[in-house]
Design a protein around this motif. Structure first.
Motif, PDB file in Angstrom:
ATOM      1  N   SER A   1      -4.748   3.891  16.290  1.00  0.00           N
ATOM      2  CA  SER A   1      -5.763   3.093  17.004  1.00  0.00           C
ATOM      3  C   SER A   1      -5.957   1.717  16.363  1.00  0.00           C
ATOM      4  N   ARG A   2      -5.031   1.345  15.487  1.00  0.00           N
ATOM      5  CA  ARG A   2      -5.015   0.017  14.840  1.00  0.00           C
ATOM      6  C   ARG A   2      -6.355  -0.296  14.168  1.00  0.00           C
ATOM      7  N   LYS A   3      -6.917   0.728  13.545  1.00  0.00           N
ATOM      8  CA  LYS A   3      -8.210   0.600  12.879  1.00  0.00           C
ATOM      9  C   LYS A   3      -8.088  -0.146  11.556  1.00  0.00           C
ATOM     10  N   LEU A   4      -9.119  -0.886  11.206  1.00  0.00           N
ATOM     11  CA  LEU A   4      -9.185  -1.488   9.875  1.00  0.00           C
ATOM     12  C   LEU A   4      -9.847  -0.487   8.941  1.00  0.00           C
ATOM     13  N   THR A   5      -9.730  -0.733   7.619  1.00  0.00           N
ATOM     14  CA  THR A   5     -10.364   0.130   6.637  1.00  0.00           C
ATOM     15  C   THR A   5     -11.053  -0.759   5.606  1.00  0.00           C
ATOM     16  N   THR A   6     -11.509  -0.161   4.529  1.00  0.00           N
ATOM     17  CA  THR A   6     -12.084  -0.961   3.439  1.00  0.00           C
ATOM     18  C   THR A   6     -11.109  -0.914   2.282  1.00  0.00           C
ATOM     19  N   ILE A   7     -10.768  -2.078   1.767  1.00  0.00           N
ATOM     20  CA  ILE A   7      -9.851  -2.127   0.621  1.00  0.00           C
ATOM     21  C   ILE A   7     -10.550  -2.772  -0.567  1.00  0.00           C
ATOM     22  N   ASN A   8     -10.089  -2.424  -1.755  1.00  0.00           N
ATOM     23  CA  ASN A   8     -10.645  -3.050  -2.960  1.00  0.00           C
ATOM     24  C   ASN A   8     -10.300  -4.536  -2.969  1.00  0.00           C
ATOM     25  N   GLU A   9     -11.130  -5.292  -3.684  1.00  0.00           N
ATOM     26  CA  GLU A   9     -10.917  -6.735  -3.770  1.00  0.00           C
ATOM     27  C   GLU A   9      -9.536  -7.038  -4.368  1.00  0.00           C
TER      28      GLU A   9
ATOM     29  N   GLU B   1       1.011  -6.554  -6.491  1.00  0.00           N
ATOM     30  CA  GLU B   1      -0.372  -6.118  -6.275  1.00  0.00           C
ATOM     31  C   GLU B   1      -0.419  -4.917  -5.353  1.00  0.00           C
ATOM     32  N   GLU B   2      -1.106  -3.875  -5.809  1.00  0.00           N
ATOM     33  CA  GLU B   2      -1.282  -2.687  -4.972  1.00  0.00           C
ATOM     34  C   GLU B   2      -2.591  -2.799  -4.200  1.00  0.00           C
ATOM     35  N   ILE B   3      -2.524  -2.536  -2.921  1.00  0.00           N
ATOM     36  CA  ILE B   3      -3.735  -2.524  -2.105  1.00  0.00           C
ATOM     37  C   ILE B   3      -4.309  -1.107  -2.136  1.00  0.00           C
ATOM     38  N   ILE B   4      -5.561  -1.023  -2.508  1.00  0.00           N
ATOM     39  CA  ILE B   4      -6.213   0.288  -2.607  1.00  0.00           C
ATOM     40  C   ILE B   4      -7.149   0.488  -1.419  1.00  0.00           C
ATOM     41  N   ASP B   5      -6.883   1.546  -0.666  1.00  0.00           N
ATOM     42  CA  ASP B   5      -7.738   1.928   0.460  1.00  0.00           C
ATOM     43  C   ASP B   5      -8.852   2.812  -0.099  1.00  0.00           C
ATOM     44  N   THR B   6     -10.099   2.449   0.160  1.00  0.00           N
ATOM     45  CA  THR B   6     -11.205   3.224  -0.418  1.00  0.00           C
ATOM     46  C   THR B   6     -11.443   4.537   0.348  1.00  0.00           C
TER      47      THR B   6
ATOM     48  N   TYR C   1       0.873  -1.168   0.000  1.00  0.00           N
ATOM     49  CA  TYR C   1       0.000   0.000   0.000  1.00  0.00           C
ATOM     50  C   TYR C   1       0.911   1.218   0.000  1.00  0.00           C
ATOM     51  N   SER C   2       0.518   2.243  -0.709  1.00  0.00           N
ATOM     52  CA  SER C   2       1.327   3.466  -0.745  1.00  0.00           C
ATOM     53  C   SER C   2       0.409   4.669  -0.897  1.00  0.00           C
ATOM     54  N   ARG C   3       0.574   5.660  -0.030  1.00  0.00           N
ATOM     55  CA  ARG C   3      -0.242   6.884  -0.136  1.00  0.00           C
ATOM     56  C   ARG C   3       0.428   7.897  -1.044  1.00  0.00           C
ATOM     57  N   SER C   4       1.751   7.999  -0.947  1.00  0.00           N
ATOM     58  CA  SER C   4       2.427   9.059  -1.702  1.00  0.00           C
ATOM     59  C   SER C   4       3.568   8.570  -2.607  1.00  0.00           C
ATOM     60  N   GLY C   5       3.646   7.253  -2.816  1.00  0.00           N
ATOM     61  CA  GLY C   5       4.542   6.740  -3.849  1.00  0.00           C
ATOM     62  C   GLY C   5       5.854   6.104  -3.417  1.00  0.00           C
ATOM     63  N   HIS C   6       6.282   6.332  -2.150  1.00  0.00           N
ATOM     64  CA  HIS C   6       7.585   5.790  -1.733  1.00  0.00           C
ATOM     65  C   HIS C   6       7.567   4.259  -1.661  1.00  0.00           C
ATOM     66  N   THR C   7       6.564   3.740  -1.005  1.00  0.00           N
ATOM     67  CA  THR C   7       6.483   2.275  -0.841  1.00  0.00           C
ATOM     68  C   THR C   7       6.225   1.618  -2.200  1.00  0.00           C
ATOM     69  N   LYS C   8       5.474   2.310  -3.047  1.00  0.00           N
ATOM     70  CA  LYS C   8       5.215   1.819  -4.408  1.00  0.00           C
ATOM     71  C   LYS C   8       6.536   1.664  -5.174  1.00  0.00           C
TER      72      LYS C   8
END
Ligand SMILES: Cc1cc2nc3c(=O)[nH]c(=O)nc-3n(C[C@H](O)[C@H](O)[C@H](O)COP(=O)(O)O)c2cc1C
Length: 154
Positions: free
Chosen positions: A53-61, A30-35, A8-15
């Protein structure tokens, strides 16, 4: 060894690191997309709070079943000293499907010890190899670190 790089990458570094690993190994990626919208300052603040807070989110399939791979290299940016919610969610949804894992993360300067511990505990598997690339590493040559990580997961 059949390997999958997941990130997963928000701003490209991890990508960038994920792509370099998969190009070197010549494996699936495979890129994980956070909705959830994580753009801008509000997105930044919410992201830090969610990670803390170790929250989960929704990711694309996802497209690739991790159980079909010998090794899955999982990459995340460090947020508030922990993995990003998208990667927590990916691990949560696929726990028990990993034969072997490698963990990699990118960060500004710190947090990798807690992040790797968190990933290991959450996925309930000891990684074959770990890699952290910090902001300062992006300014220099991190080729050796990358090679060492790849050697560990091969
Ligand atoms: C919400 C948020 C929290 C962050 N927390 C940390 C942190 O605890 N430690 C750190 O060194 N960097 C932290 N950073 C910086 C990112 O880990 C770093 O910029 C990373 O390389 C971003 O990866 P990306 O471009 O793949 O999204 C944080 C960034 C964001 C957006």
């Amino acid at each position: 060894m059949k390997t999958l790089v997941v990130y997963y990458s928000r701003s490209g570094h991890t990508k960038k690191i994920a792509e370099e690993i998969s190009n070197k190994i010549k494996c699936d990626i495979e890129e994980i997309i956070d909705t959830k919208n994580r753009k801008g300052i509000i997105g930044w603040l919410k992201s830090g709070r969610d990670a803390h807070s170790r929250k989960l989110t929704t990711i694309n399939e996802i497209r690739n079943d991790p159980s079909k791979y010998d090794v899955v290299a999982i990459g995340t940016p460090i947020w508030a000293g922990l993995m990003a919610p998208a990667i927590r969610t990916y691990i949560n949804q696929n726990k028990g499907k990993f034969k072997n894992v490698g963990f990699f993360c990118t960060c500004g300067s710190s947090g990798e010890i807690m992040t790797f511990e968190d990933m290991e505990d959450y996925a309930d598997i000891t990684p074959l190899s770990k890699l952290v690339i910090k902001s300062k590493d992006f300014q220099t040559n991190y080729e050796d670190k990358l090679k060492e990580f790849i050697k560990g997961i091969k």
